[in-house]
Design a protein around this motif. Structure first.
Motif, PDB file in Angstrom:
ATOM      1  N   ALA A 107       0.812  -1.218   0.000  1.00  0.00           N
ATOM      2  CA  ALA A 107       0.000   0.000   0.000  1.00  0.00           C
ATOM      3  C   ALA A 107       0.843   1.266   0.000  1.00  0.00           C
ATOM      4  O   ALA A 107       0.378   2.335   0.387  1.00  0.00           O
ATOM      5  CB  ALA A 107      -0.996   0.009   1.156  1.00  0.00           C
ATOM      6  N   ASN A 129       1.579   2.594  -2.606  1.00  0.00           N
ATOM      7  CA  ASN A 129       0.656   3.275  -3.501  1.00  0.00           C
ATOM      8  C   ASN A 129      -0.733   2.669  -3.283  1.00  0.00           C
ATOM      9  O   ASN A 129      -1.005   1.574  -3.771  1.00  0.00           O
ATOM     10  CB  ASN A 129       1.066   3.071  -4.969  1.00  0.00           C
ATOM     11  N   PRO A 130      -1.605   3.380  -2.559  1.00  0.00           N
ATOM     12  CA  PRO A 130      -2.954   2.824  -2.333  1.00  0.00           C
ATOM     13  C   PRO A 130      -3.694   2.604  -3.648  1.00  0.00           C
ATOM     14  O   PRO A 130      -4.554   1.741  -3.743  1.00  0.00           O
ATOM     15  CB  PRO A 130      -3.636   3.911  -1.492  1.00  0.00           C
ATOM     16  N   TYR A 131      -3.335   3.392  -4.648  1.00  0.00           N
ATOM     17  CA  TYR A 131      -3.808   3.143  -6.010  1.00  0.00           C
ATOM     18  C   TYR A 131      -2.550   3.088  -6.880  1.00  0.00           C
ATOM     19  O   TYR A 131      -1.877   4.098  -7.091  1.00  0.00           O
ATOM     20  CB  TYR A 131      -4.763   4.246  -6.481  1.00  0.00           C
ATOM     21  N   GLY A 132      -2.219   1.906  -7.365  1.00  0.00           N
ATOM     22  CA  GLY A 132      -0.930   1.678  -8.021  1.00  0.00           C
ATOM     23  C   GLY A 132      -0.810   2.284  -9.396  1.00  0.00           C
ATOM     24  O   GLY A 132      -1.812   2.555 -10.064  1.00  0.00           O
ATOM     25  N   MET A 133       0.416   2.474  -9.816  1.00  0.00           N
ATOM     26  CA  MET A 133       0.723   3.062 -11.115  1.00  0.00           C
ATOM     27  C   MET A 133       1.749   2.196 -11.845  1.00  0.00           C
ATOM     28  O   MET A 133       2.419   1.372 -11.234  1.00  0.00           O
ATOM     29  CB  MET A 133       1.295   4.463 -10.916  1.00  0.00           C
ATOM     30  N   PRO A 134       1.908   2.396 -13.170  1.00  0.00           N
ATOM     31  CA  PRO A 134       2.921   1.628 -13.904  1.00  0.00           C
ATOM     32  C   PRO A 134       4.336   1.938 -13.420  1.00  0.00           C
ATOM     33  O   PRO A 134       4.580   2.938 -12.744  1.00  0.00           O
ATOM     34  CB  PRO A 134       2.730   2.097 -15.353  1.00  0.00           C
TER      35      PRO A 134
END
Lengths: 449, 449
Positions: A82, A84-89
């Motif tokens: 977590a 990145n709670p909303y992941g990215m490339p």
């Protein structure tokens, strides 16, 4: 656009910083044998399997092959969950972007950004790379404020909140969406320099929503008089499109979900119409109203725009279905084959009339064809991924794909299409695409008749 | 974790700021009729359909219903295309996150973040919300430096670059991945407070890669002696797992693609193993080595961890297949039904043995069952979305889903599972999950025997 082309990447996939690095660091089979011998000689140094496989890293980093070092990521504590709670490339994938074609329109809020098909796999388009076509820009609309009205020839007109809609029976289905103007430049013999710009107004997602038929029933549409519906968007362009009642009652969705989550703002959040098989302009974004009527509405974007210019000077209106089409995405224009030998030719096929039945591939400009392997699932009005083996001998080649759908319709050659449609059109070009491979390995966009 | 629960949201979907706003702004049917009459009275003010549908906005914003105003996004020029070259969710979806369960492990680099199943649609998990389970944290590895070695009982051991691999024949397939420890807390009667924490070590993606069988053939594995392969990751934990050669030659992929793009760093970028139907720990991330051997390797994470504690004090090793399972995702614990009436009950079903054949749903704690509608496609070793109508009368209810796979296996009740497995286990709990709906509309996690 030349700078952009470089960014569109080379074989085997797009982010050119990645491929270029590969060239610098390529380990040939010969080098590998050397490596292996070195590895075996020095294996007493290795404490175990983990170290052993680190040899490749030691060399790649330019170090003495005799010194076996593990890369840092094998020796250190990594980042937490977590983070990145909303992941990215990955940071190494930064070149993979949807891109505007500068100068295509006068205002960048009424323009297009193209999906980088040359670097994508499978059939699902990552939502962050879904193509964009806006008529007056996009907004991030508050779903708590958004409403959908159904009016016109109905027993009771209604206004739905998002909560009202999301309580109703929902369905999830995978469909492609293609702008009617996709591949438009090829009509006029303008061979745009990459598949991103030639075919990139094409994406495919899993959509979730309520069937429009449920809402029409809920409002009691007049079965005797209703023949069309009008869909209207809430952006400044007030996009309005006519859809026949038969289609509206068939497979059209009022959708809020895309690839598992809520629609993205650029794709109509919180509500858009999904009209499977039909050109993208009818998939009205930021959907706020459905009106039931007894005749087509002849809205601006169906009476004046999105019409097919025919050779006799007339225009065809309401030609909305995206006919059977395919394109090879790798290798494709702007990429380069690094050497001779085996390649996996891959691409996409789709039809607004149903399922793809077969895709044939030619590597000699259409003289000989071989049938490609279709990846499953093969779904109606959805992208289908195809793959086929190819060994490049270093000679110039012309790569083509030709799709056939379940109705038996065969994707036409460009001259076959021009014989009927002329060259003045913008819309609905579904011709076979040709990519020329030069002896240098450079791949470019050519027209083959 | 209570604060976390609130964030997990209520019916109809998670971001509670969205649902709360809905409550404040709800337009009842009565209100709607008032609105409509007001709209008709004042319709001479409307220049056209665009304005007409703006009435709802005028009221929602709290203004005088007599004053018809369009929302700002219908009057202004929006943002340009490619404003986000890689797009992100709406600002209103910020609460939709994968979340760690604090205190679950001692180090947050060796922990779990859970997928918010309660707010997702369809079967595709957005890659940004894919669950995480790391053993020594994650890294963003340079693909130009990364190598895969194949060694052991092979004619020629080889080291592959990413370019080498991506030239090979690739396949794309959709599969679920579930951690063997998913739903672990339910063994011990600890009813965790939301489906995100009870079942959120579960995701589903379209994966693209080269079949492991192609690499094993390429290296000439020894058909007489090879019985197992070992897969090894490049992170600090050096995760190693044994896979039988039969499975390795069947449907295992060495994958670089996930949902159309490259794997995310947290999910093994640039290379991971995909072992369909098998628990997530075997899907080795940051894959750097495959060794072919003639016996199981008894690695730490298969000899000591990831073993099933049995009631007789023994442990089962190498129980890797994720048996048939399902869960209702909405309504689920932590959500709240806003009022009585119609709801769409929805959830997910999956089996490591093949396709889902049927899902039954009970709203009375298992006394009566109705068969749910399965969304297509229904794929092998993949999530299947189910939906079923339900009208809530306001009385307490217990919601359950029970999946049956194509082998005929029926998902067990928790007491049936405990009769065989006891209560000491951590892994492989595939029992029927019960959600209790209180008269207040609150939904909570209960155990029903």
């Amino acid at each position: 656009m030349t700078g952009e082309v470089a960014k569109a990447g080379r074989i085997l996939r797009a982010p050119e910083n990645f491929v270029d690095s590969q060239l610098a660091l390529d380990i040939t089979s010969k080098g590998l044998d050397e490596q292996r011998r070195g590895f075996l000689r020095k294996s007493f140094l290795a404490a175990g399997a983990a170290l052993a496989s680190g040899t490749a890293y030691g060399q790649a980093a330019g170090g003495d092959p005799a010194i076996l070092t593990l890369p840092e990521h094998s020796r250190t504590l990594g980042k937490p969950v977590a983070a990145n709670p909303y992941g990215m490339p990955s940071r190494f994938e930064g070149a993979l972007q949807r891109r505007e074609s500068p100068g295509l329109t006068r205002v960048n809020a009424a323009s297009v950004s193209f999906t980088p098909l040359q670097s994508l796999f499978g059939i699902i388009t990552p939502s962050g790379l879904h193509f964009e076509r806006h008529h007056q820009g996009w907004h991030d609309i508050d779903p708590a404020q958004h409403r959908l009205m159904v009016n016109g020839l109905v027993r009771q007109q209604k206004v739905y909140t998002m909560d009202d809609l999301m309580r109703l029976p929902s369905v999830s289905r995978m469909h492609f969406i293609e702008c009617g103007a996709n591949t438009a430049m090829e009509w006029g013999n303008v061979a745009v320099p990459s598949v991103q710009y030639s075919h990139g107004m094409l994406s495919c997602s899993e959509f979730t929503g309520v069937p429009l038929s449920v809402l029409l029933d809920d409002c009691g549409y007049d079965k005797k008089t209703a023949r069309f519906v009008l869909a209207e968007g809430a952006d400044g362009s007030g996009m309005t499109r006519t859809i026949s009642i038969d289609r509206a009652l068939d497979d059209v969705l009022v959708a809020w979900g895309m690839n598992g989550e809520m629609l993205r703002p650029e794709n109509g959040y919180p509500l858009r119409l999904v009209v499977p098989g039909v050109q993208g302009v009818s998939w009205v974004k930021w959907l706020r109203r459905i009106e039931v009527g007894d005749q087509p509405y002849a809205a601006k974007d169906e009476a004046i725009h999105y019409v097919d210019a025919m050779p006799d000077g007339m225009y065809r209106q309401y030609t909305s279905i995206q006919e059977c089409k395919s394109v090879i995405t790798t290798p494709s224009a702007g990429q380069r084959l690094l050497d001779t030998g085996f390649y996996n030719i891959t691409g996409l096929a789709w039809s607004g009339r149903g399922k793809i039945k077969r895709v044939d591939v030619s590597t000699d400009g259409g003289r000989n064809w071989r049938t490609a392997r279709l990846e499953s699932p093969v779904l109606s009005k959805c992208l289908t991924r195809f793959n086929i083996d190819w060994t490049w001998d270093g000679a110039p080649a012309v790569l083509q794909a030709r799709a056939i759908d379940e109705t038996g319709y065969v994707q036409p050659k460009i001259n076959e299409l021009r014989a009927v449609r002329g060259t003045r059109s913008i819309y609905h070009n579904n011709a076979i695409q040709s990519w020329q491979v030069a002896a240098s390995g450079e791949v470019s966009n050519v027209q083959v008749y």
